[in-house]
Design an enzyme around this catalytic site. Structure first.
Site, PDB file in Angstrom:
ATOM      1  N   VAL A  74     -70.691  26.773  -9.209  1.00  0.00           N
ATOM      2  CA  VAL A  74     -71.019  26.356 -10.565  1.00  0.00           C
ATOM      3  C   VAL A  74     -70.146  25.146 -10.877  1.00  0.00           C
ATOM      4  CG1 VAL A  74     -71.011  27.024 -13.002  1.00  0.00           C
ATOM      5  CG2 VAL A  74     -71.597  28.725 -11.252  1.00  0.00           C
ATOM      6  N   GLY A  80     -67.557  30.015 -16.772  1.00  0.00           N
ATOM      7  CA  GLY A  80     -67.223  30.874 -17.906  1.00  0.00           C
ATOM      8  C   GLY A  80     -68.404  31.180 -18.807  1.00  0.00           C
ATOM      9  N   GLY A  82     -71.244  32.783 -17.542  1.00  0.00           N
ATOM     10  CA  GLY A  82     -72.047  33.825 -16.909  1.00  0.00           C
ATOM     11  C   GLY A  82     -73.019  33.312 -15.864  1.00  0.00           C
ATOM     12  N   GLY A  84     -72.431  32.052 -12.760  1.00  0.00           N
ATOM     13  CA  GLY A  84     -72.141  32.591 -11.433  1.00  0.00           C
ATOM     14  C   GLY A  84     -72.599  34.028 -11.297  1.00  0.00           C
ATOM     15  N   TYR A 115     -66.633  39.181  -7.735  1.00  0.00           N
ATOM     16  CA  TYR A 115     -67.674  39.847  -6.950  1.00  0.00           C
ATOM     17  C   TYR A 115     -67.662  41.362  -7.150  1.00  0.00           C
ATOM     18  CZ  TYR A 115     -68.609  35.342  -4.883  1.00  0.00           C
ATOM     19  OH  TYR A 115     -68.943  34.018  -4.706  1.00  0.00           O
TER      20      TYR A 115
END
Length: 137
Positions: A74, A80, A82, A84, A115
């Site tokens: 990104v 920041g 959302g 990703g 993750y």
């Protein structure tokens, strides 16, 4: 509004995003090689905002048993929001829809919590992940 497309972007849009990661300082790839690499993706998702590519993720897969996610990125100024998380969710949905049994990924140092929030778990020490990289020459 961010638009997500399940496609590999044109290299002219992708190249600035790729360079923003700093990865090419290590890989030293040219645009043609990077274009070939992403073109061989089994699954891909591109995020656009106001017509600009701001995020991308891809997976390589046998489309039956395994897929491996690569290149979740990104633009730094867009992080920041959302994006990703949606890229990872989209790729895992594509894998699941194709019937892929097991999805793996390579995470940069320090990104494990990101993750983990998407449902990924680190492999236990008794099942280490390994890699082989051919030497140049």
């Amino acid at each position: 509004m961010i638009e997500y497309k399940n496609e590999v972007p044109d290299i002219k849009d992708y190249w600035p995003l790729y360079l923003s990661t700093g990865w090419n300082e290590v890989f030293k790839m040219d645009a043609n090689s990077v274009e070939r690499a992403i073109g061989n993706s089994s699954f891909a998702v591109s995020a656009y905002w106001q017509g600009e590519l701001i995020g991308f993720a891809r997976a390589v897969s046998d489309r039956v048993m395994y897929a491996t996610i690569y290149d979740v990125m990104v633009l730094p100024e867009q992080r920041g929001r959302g994006i990703g998380s949606e890229l990872v969710a989209n790729i895992t949905r594509q894998c699941k829809a194709a019937g892929v049994y097991s999805v793996h990924l390579f995470a940069a140092d320090g990104t494990e919590p990101f993750y983990q929030r998407s449902g990924f778990q680190a492999r236990p020490p008794s099942m280490p992940g390994m890699r082989y990289e051919a030497e140049e020459g």
